[in-house]
Every structure is written in C-alpha cells, then in structure tokens.
Design a protein around this motif. Structure first.
Motif, PDB file in Angstrom:
ATOM      1  N   GLY A 243       0.810  -0.839   0.295  1.00 48.66           N
ATOM      2  CA  GLY A 243       0.299  -0.032   0.003  1.00 48.66           C
ATOM      3  C   GLY A 243       0.954   1.523  -0.106  1.00 48.66           C
ATOM      4  N   LEU A 244       2.257   0.369   0.032  1.00 47.93           N
ATOM      5  CA  LEU A 244       2.855   2.541  -0.266  1.00 47.93           C
ATOM      6  C   LEU A 244       2.954   2.879  -1.666  1.00 47.93           C
ATOM      7  N   GLN A 245       2.580   4.259  -1.174  1.00 47.97           N
ATOM      8  CA  GLN A 245       2.413   5.178  -2.559  1.00 47.97           C
ATOM      9  C   GLN A 245       3.444   6.281  -2.318  1.00 47.97           C
ATOM     10  N   ILE A 246       3.582   6.678  -2.777  1.00 51.40           N
ATOM     11  CA  ILE A 246       4.565   8.080  -3.178  1.00 51.40           C
ATOM     12  C   ILE A 246       3.397   9.326  -4.554  1.00 51.40           C
ATOM     13  N   GLU A 247       3.069  10.454  -3.694  1.00 49.94           N
ATOM     14  CA  GLU A 247       1.916  10.881  -4.106  1.00 49.94           C
ATOM     15  C   GLU A 247       2.721  12.273  -5.681  1.00 49.94           C
ATOM     16  N   ASN A 248       1.757  11.505  -6.927  1.00 50.35           N
ATOM     17  CA  ASN A 248       2.569  12.107  -7.998  1.00 50.35           C
ATOM     18  C   ASN A 248       4.038  11.335  -8.970  1.00 50.35           C
ATOM     19  N   VAL A 249       4.491  10.370  -7.964  1.00 50.42           N
ATOM     20  CA  VAL A 249       5.170   9.620  -8.436  1.00 50.42           C
ATOM     21  C   VAL A 249       5.614   8.167  -8.229  1.00 50.42           C
TER      22      VAL A 249
ATOM     23  N   LEU B 106       1.870   0.442  -3.438  1.00 58.68           N
ATOM     24  CA  LEU B 106       1.901  -1.376  -3.694  1.00 58.68           C
ATOM     25  C   LEU B 106       1.570  -2.205  -3.317  1.00 58.68           C
ATOM     26  N   THR B 107       1.514  -3.270  -4.720  1.00 61.08           N
ATOM     27  CA  THR B 107       0.296  -4.205  -4.213  1.00 61.08           C
ATOM     28  C   THR B 107       1.078  -5.467  -4.669  1.00 61.08           C
ATOM     29  N   ARG B 108       1.164  -6.449  -4.030  1.00 61.69           N
ATOM     30  CA  ARG B 108       2.017  -7.493  -3.568  1.00 61.69           C
ATOM     31  C   ARG B 108       0.935  -8.699  -4.135  1.00 61.69           C
ATOM     32  N   VAL B 109       2.008  -8.961  -5.625  1.00 54.08           N
ATOM     33  CA  VAL B 109       1.960 -10.137  -5.813  1.00 54.08           C
ATOM     34  C   VAL B 109       2.484 -11.531  -6.606  1.00 54.08           C
ATOM     35  N   LEU B 110       3.728 -12.106  -5.778  1.00 53.47           N
ATOM     36  CA  LEU B 110       4.785 -12.655  -6.319  1.00 53.47           C
ATOM     37  C   LEU B 110       5.359 -12.930  -4.972  1.00 53.47           C
ATOM     38  N   ASP B 111       5.290 -13.708  -3.984  1.00 53.51           N
ATOM     39  CA  ASP B 111       6.637 -14.077  -3.490  1.00 53.51           C
ATOM     40  C   ASP B 111       7.264 -16.034  -4.182  1.00 53.51           C
ATOM     41  N   GLU B 112       8.804 -15.900  -3.502  1.00 52.07           N
ATOM     42  CA  GLU B 112       8.899 -16.780  -3.404  1.00 52.07           C
ATOM     43  C   GLU B 112      10.414 -16.649  -1.982  1.00 52.07           C
ATOM     44  N   GLU B 113      10.777 -18.799  -1.674  1.00 46.61           N
ATOM     45  CA  GLU B 113      11.159 -18.975  -0.713  1.00 46.61           C
ATOM     46  C   GLU B 113      12.707 -19.405  -1.189  1.00 46.61           C
ATOM     47  N   ASP B 114      13.604 -19.161  -0.485  1.00 45.53           N
ATOM     48  CA  ASP B 114      15.067 -20.049  -0.630  1.00 45.53           C
ATOM     49  C   ASP B 114      14.746 -21.448  -0.363  1.00 45.53           C
ATOM     50  N   LEU B 115      15.645 -22.467  -1.011  1.00 48.68           N
ATOM     51  CA  LEU B 115      15.720 -23.555  -0.822  1.00 48.68           C
ATOM     52  C   LEU B 115      16.917 -23.764  -0.480  1.00 48.68           C
ATOM     53  N   ALA B 116      17.846 -22.879  -0.631  1.00 53.47           N
ATOM     54  CA  ALA B 116      18.729 -23.863  -0.579  1.00 53.47           C
ATOM     55  C   ALA B 116      19.841 -23.609   0.891  1.00 53.47           C
ATOM     56  N   PRO B 117      20.253 -25.023   1.274  1.00 57.17           N
ATOM     57  CA  PRO B 117      20.947 -25.347   3.002  1.00 57.17           C
ATOM     58  C   PRO B 117      21.663 -24.421   2.972  1.00 57.17           C
TER      59      PRO B 117
ATOM     60  N   THR C 195       2.802  -1.622  -9.382  1.00 59.64           N
ATOM     61  CA  THR C 195       3.039  -0.360  -9.400  1.00 59.64           C
ATOM     62  C   THR C 195       2.894   0.745 -10.440  1.00 59.64           C
ATOM     63  N   THR C 196       2.977   1.398 -10.289  1.00 59.41           N
ATOM     64  CA  THR C 196       3.010   2.381 -11.574  1.00 59.41           C
ATOM     65  C   THR C 196       3.128   3.229 -11.150  1.00 59.41           C
ATOM     66  N   ILE C 197       4.644   4.277 -11.922  1.00 59.81           N
ATOM     67  CA  ILE C 197       5.333   5.327 -11.876  1.00 59.81           C
ATOM     68  C   ILE C 197       4.985   6.075 -13.054  1.00 59.81           C
ATOM     69  N   PHE C 198       5.054   7.729 -12.150  1.00 63.56           N
ATOM     70  CA  PHE C 198       5.008   8.094 -12.941  1.00 63.56           C
ATOM     71  C   PHE C 198       6.579   8.955 -13.036  1.00 63.56           C
ATOM     72  N   ASP C 199       6.663   9.981 -14.475  1.00 62.30           N
ATOM     73  CA  ASP C 199       8.198  10.189 -14.641  1.00 62.30           C
ATOM     74  C   ASP C 199       7.111  11.610 -15.591  1.00 62.30           C
ATOM     75  N   HIS C 200       7.592  13.053 -15.200  1.00 63.78           N
ATOM     76  CA  HIS C 200       6.767  14.204 -15.441  1.00 63.78           C
ATOM     77  C   HIS C 200       8.970  14.524 -15.885  1.00 63.78           C
ATOM     78  N   SER C 201       9.267  13.784 -16.478  1.00 64.30           N
ATOM     79  CA  SER C 201      10.479  14.734 -16.577  1.00 64.30           C
ATOM     80  C   SER C 201      11.070  15.218 -17.812  1.00 64.30           C
TER      81      SER C 201
END
Length: 200
Positions: free
Chosen positions: A124-130, A134-145, A157-163
């Motif tokens: 849910g973190l957002q930066i106004e006009n930027v 954030l919306t979680r869409v995937l996670d995975e775990e380590d298998l290495a011992p 997310t969607t980011i906005f570039d005004h440059s």
C-alpha cells in the motif's frame, strides 16, 4: 532527479526508519541497497540468479531492491507512466534448526516474521505524483541449505515520469535561413471616393 532514483531512496529511507525496535526480539534492518548481485559469487554468476553464500560481507538482515521490466506509455503533456514490478529480496541469517521439537525452532523461523514486517511497510506504500500504491503480486522462498535464508516479494505499481513534460521540454526553435516578410503597403492606387455634400 531520476524517477527511479527518487523511488529507491524514498523506499530505502523508509524501511531503515520503520524496521527498528521491532517486537518479539526481531533484529533491526541493517542494510538496504539496490540489487546488484551482492550475494552471487562472481565465479558462479550466470546472470540467471544464484544462491547467497555464508560469509558475505553485508550486515544482515538486508533488503535489496530491483526494478523488473516496466511497460511505458505516453500520457498527456508528453509525460509517461510505466507499469511493472518492484522486487525486494530479504536476506536473514539462518543458523538454527526448524524441525518440530528443536529447542531453537522459533529462532530458526524468525525470518518469516521479519519478512512480514517488511511487507507491512511496503504493502500500500505510495509516493504522491510519483508512484501508485504497491500491491504484492508474488513471493517465493529460498531452498538452499546454507547460512543465509532469503525471501523474495514482488509488488506491482505504476510510476509517473514528468521529466519530459512539455512544460519542461518546450524549446522555441528558430530557423536562421527563414526570411520573414511583413505585409507591405499596396502599390495599387486607392480609388478616390467622392463624398456627397450634405443636403441643405
């Protein structure tokens, strides 16, 4: 400032601030950086990933962030928006046994709680006009011992570039070879118009 630089700095500063003095004996976040393969030994780096090795010099726990491919489209005023995922890899020390009956089981599984704490800051973190939330869409775990365990979370997310907006990129271009002629007075005679005398 680059939009990606601004987002990375903002998220890194926030995580370092929020992931301190956590409950249940969880450790503080010790390191945040851009993902640059810090946990992949150069001799085994096949650019397709790799497993973290014990003894890496970064302090743990650590969070490394990377930009996955973004699809861009131009919006009004020559600005752009890009849709894609931000990928966070959370690395923790893992030196205990997690099997049922292990006296250090909770300690061994503590990384799940730390990953949950990272997610609580990011979801849910957002930066106004930027950047949109954030919306979680995937996670995975380590298998290495090995001595380092990691979890990966991707957020859409969607980011906005005004440059490149027209207000910033509007340049008057003049052509020195262009000759401008203004309308001259006509050489044609002006017809005389007789003004009738007033009737008396």
């Amino acid at each position: 400032m680059s939009i990606k630089k601004e987002i990375l700095k903002t998220i890194g500063d926030l995580l370092m601030e929020k992931l301190k003095n956590l409950p249940d004996g969880l450790p503080d976040l010790m390191w945040f950086d851009k993902q640059m393969g810090q946990f992949v030994p150069p001799e085994t780096d096949d650019t397709a990933g790799g497993t973290p090795e014990a003894g890496i010099s970064l302090p743990l726990p650590a969070v490394l962030m990377e930009y996955e491919p973004f699809a861009w489209q131009t919006t009004g005023g020559n600005t752009q928006k890009g849709s894609g995922n931000l990928k966070f890899t959370i690395y923790c020390e893992h030196l205990a046994d997690s099997f049922p009956g292990s006296p250090v089981r909770d300690l061994a599984l503590q990384h799940f709680d730390f990953v949950a704490a990272v997610h609580q800051v990011l979801q849910g973190l957002q930066i106004e006009n930027v950047m949109s939330p954030l919306t979680r869409v995937l996670d995975e775990e380590d298998l290495a011992p090995d001595g380092v365990v990691f979890s990966v979370i991707s957020y859409n997310t969607t980011i906005f570039d005004h440059s490149t907006s027209r207000t910033r990129n509007h340049v008057m271009v003049t052509n020195p070879g262009l000759e401008v002629k203004y309308k001259e007075e006509s050489s044609r005679p002006v017809p005389a118009v007789e003004i009738p005398a007033f009737l008396t």
